[in-house]
Design a protein around this motif. Sequence first.
Motif, mmCIF file in Angstrom:
data_model
loop_
_atom_site.group_PDB
_atom_site.id
_atom_site.type_symbol
_atom_site.label_atom_id
_atom_site.label_comp_id
_atom_site.label_asym_id
_atom_site.label_seq_id
_atom_site.Cartn_x
_atom_site.Cartn_y
_atom_site.Cartn_z
ATOM 1 N N THR A 63 1.020 -1.073 0.082
ATOM 2 C CA THR A 63 0.118 0.038 -0.079
ATOM 3 C C THR A 63 0.841 1.097 0.157
ATOM 4 O O THR A 63 2.035 1.328 0.515
ATOM 5 C CB THR A 63 -1.027 -0.012 1.320
ATOM 6 N N GLN A 75 -3.756 1.203 -3.434
ATOM 7 C CA GLN A 75 -3.930 -0.089 -2.558
ATOM 8 C C GLN A 75 -4.444 -1.237 -3.481
ATOM 9 O O GLN A 75 -4.966 -0.885 -4.491
ATOM 10 C CB GLN A 75 -4.954 -0.049 -1.521
ATOM 11 N N ASP A 227 4.938 -1.780 2.212
ATOM 12 C CA ASP A 227 4.236 -0.504 2.019
ATOM 13 C C ASP A 227 5.146 0.639 1.886
ATOM 14 O O ASP A 227 6.204 0.840 2.585
ATOM 15 C CB ASP A 227 3.081 -0.190 3.383
#
Length: 763
Positions: A63, A75, A227
């Motif tokens: 993400t 995402q 992420d």
Amino acid sequence: MAKGTTEKIRKKALGLMYALLIAGFGAAAISLVHWQLVEGEQLKSAAMEQSLRSTGLPAMRGTIYDATGTKVLAQSASVWTVVLEPHYLSDNDNLRRIVANGLSEILGLDAMDLYERTGEAGSYYDVVERKVETEVRDRIVELMNQNEISNGIRLIPDYKRYYPYGTVASNVLGFTGNDNNGLGGLELYYEEELSGSAGRLVAAKNAFGTDMPFEYEQIVEAQDGYDLVLTIDETVQSVLEKYLQEGIEKFMIKNGAVAVMMDVDTGGILGLATHPNFDPNDPLTIQDQNLLKEIEKLPEGDERKEAVANAQYTQWRNKGVSDLYYPGSVYKMCTGSMGIEEGVITEESLYTCKGYEKIEGMKDSIHCWNHDGHGTTTFREGLCNSCNPWFMYIAGELGADVFCRYREAFGFEDSTGIDLPGEADSLLHAREDMGEVELKIEAFGQNFSITPIQMITASAAVANGGYLVRPHVVDRIVDKEGNIVKSADKSYRRQVISESTSATLCDILRQNVASGTARGGYVSGYRVCGKTGTSEKVDKHNQDLIKDPNARMTYIASYCGFAPAEDPKYALLVFFDEPDDLNNGGYTAGNAIAGPIFSAIMQELLPYLGVEVMYSEDEYDEQRDTVSPSVAGKTLEEALEEIEEAGLEYDIVGSEESHKKVTEQIPEGGASVPKDGKVVLYTSGYDVNNTMTQVPDFFQMDLANAVFEAAMNDLQVTINGSRDDDAVVMLQGIEPGEKVKKGTVITLTFGSKVNTDVSVILD
């Protein structure tokens, strides 16, 4: 036959037999060695391929969060791959028709084709559709449940990329392809970190080469990607994009625009907006409506396909990183820093500008934007006047060697290394080719090309005490548990100028905004440093002249500055490529076009970023805004007391009995209200027909006419931007024609039409 002869024949036969045996076994041995040792691994792989089927299982892509760590910019969400298992359906014609017709209706596929595919006995894996959304998946599950289908249809988990904020930061984020691989922006640059490790679904095949049931499958789980937490703040990014779009429409910009805001101490990019942009959820669709109209005029065929491909490529490019431009007079903050640092000038040094400079060996003169000349001025005045000859003089005093050394130190000879793909290399005159003409023209920002990210990085060095930062858009990489895997390098690359030189330039650039040629970027209540730029696109003009002898010069209008002046924290560069002065009222200059956009952005973002208002004495007395008290829900008597205490006037709509409750107020509590402004109080709600008014078009009105027009429409205005006597409205906070409640406060940003610092090179 003699016994000896017979014995000889027997021995010969035995010898021949032994020879044949040895040759045969030798050949077999050699063959075995060849197939075992030489071809063994290849044969083993082939055997495995014949007995096993391996299918990749995608990992969930990481993400991407904005700087707050809470807003998701990109995402991956679950989707499914629909797979047929014909082996379980082939001997049941009724079930085959149910499956074929059901999937045909849900997926929009051909029913007959599906029916034929369900009859392939022995097959356990036939992909029907990929990237199926949850809603569609649920309908397929319902089909299976209603018809008690336990085998025959499989739904395999997969992932699809989503961008919740649409076009916001699209040129920074990039996008992914059908295989979930990054195809641009951060998605491409951080592909390895985001993608994770794919898993495998390994299934067995029987002796006939057909798939065996899923009981014989083995799954190697995928490892999800990391992420990213960006330095990009979604609020900052959205504000940049909003005003950039407004400037493009207002001044009819032909070739795109850029706005980039940087933390001058860390190099973190808070926002990087470019135009054109795109929607990464649908990257193939062209967003620029004007460009789309031009394409639609073309006939169907190769020419149109090529135009579409070029338009897509253009909207995917990050103009702030991948495109070069002439910086124009914004570059003078660097040339001035060189001169102060080397001691060839002080802020009080004198130079006489005649309006032009004649260089030996040149047929034409190099002009200042003020053809009449500025006369004898100090360097402080020369920078505030954006006087071209002043900076040509500085370059001459520095010499080419020193000038090029600082040019390199400011980072113009190398890429910045920003963590985005496609960063362009600057185009500069090499030291050995740097004659007097090249040197003096470069001194005021013409005839060389750099990227916007290079320019704002250099301006950050001017602002922060002289240190060259490392621009970056990713603050840290984290795993799914929030552990930091890697953080951005925020160390300085080198010190370019001294802190005292930096302080001197900041003070001069602050004065430039207050009373110099950068007044278009003035921000009410804040002390801002700024420099304008209006560069001529000479190379393009020369090419245009070949096609049209009457071709007009095109310009890049820019403004670069930072705030607060006493301790700069945030730098902002805004530039517009090719304003259409024939149709936009004659505007080409950075002060007139980019200045008001810079001012409007800073006016909205500095409070958000925690920079405190600091009104000057003049501002406090003349144009200081105040805050509307919150009186909704209070009695009219209580409300009037607070409003009068705040020094504001009021209007009452409805009953004026003192005990009546205020049901609504305009402006709302906490909103800015002009000094001596008004609060409209409603005691019985508001009637849309009687209490709404239409916002007029304030564009190009001077202050007096704008205030009068607002009053005639029961509106109030708060003022931002240039305070010049000749300043006119460039931007308004609410679009013309919109219906608003009476008493609404509209922010008007003023700018000057005067084309200061247009770099007239040859005349």
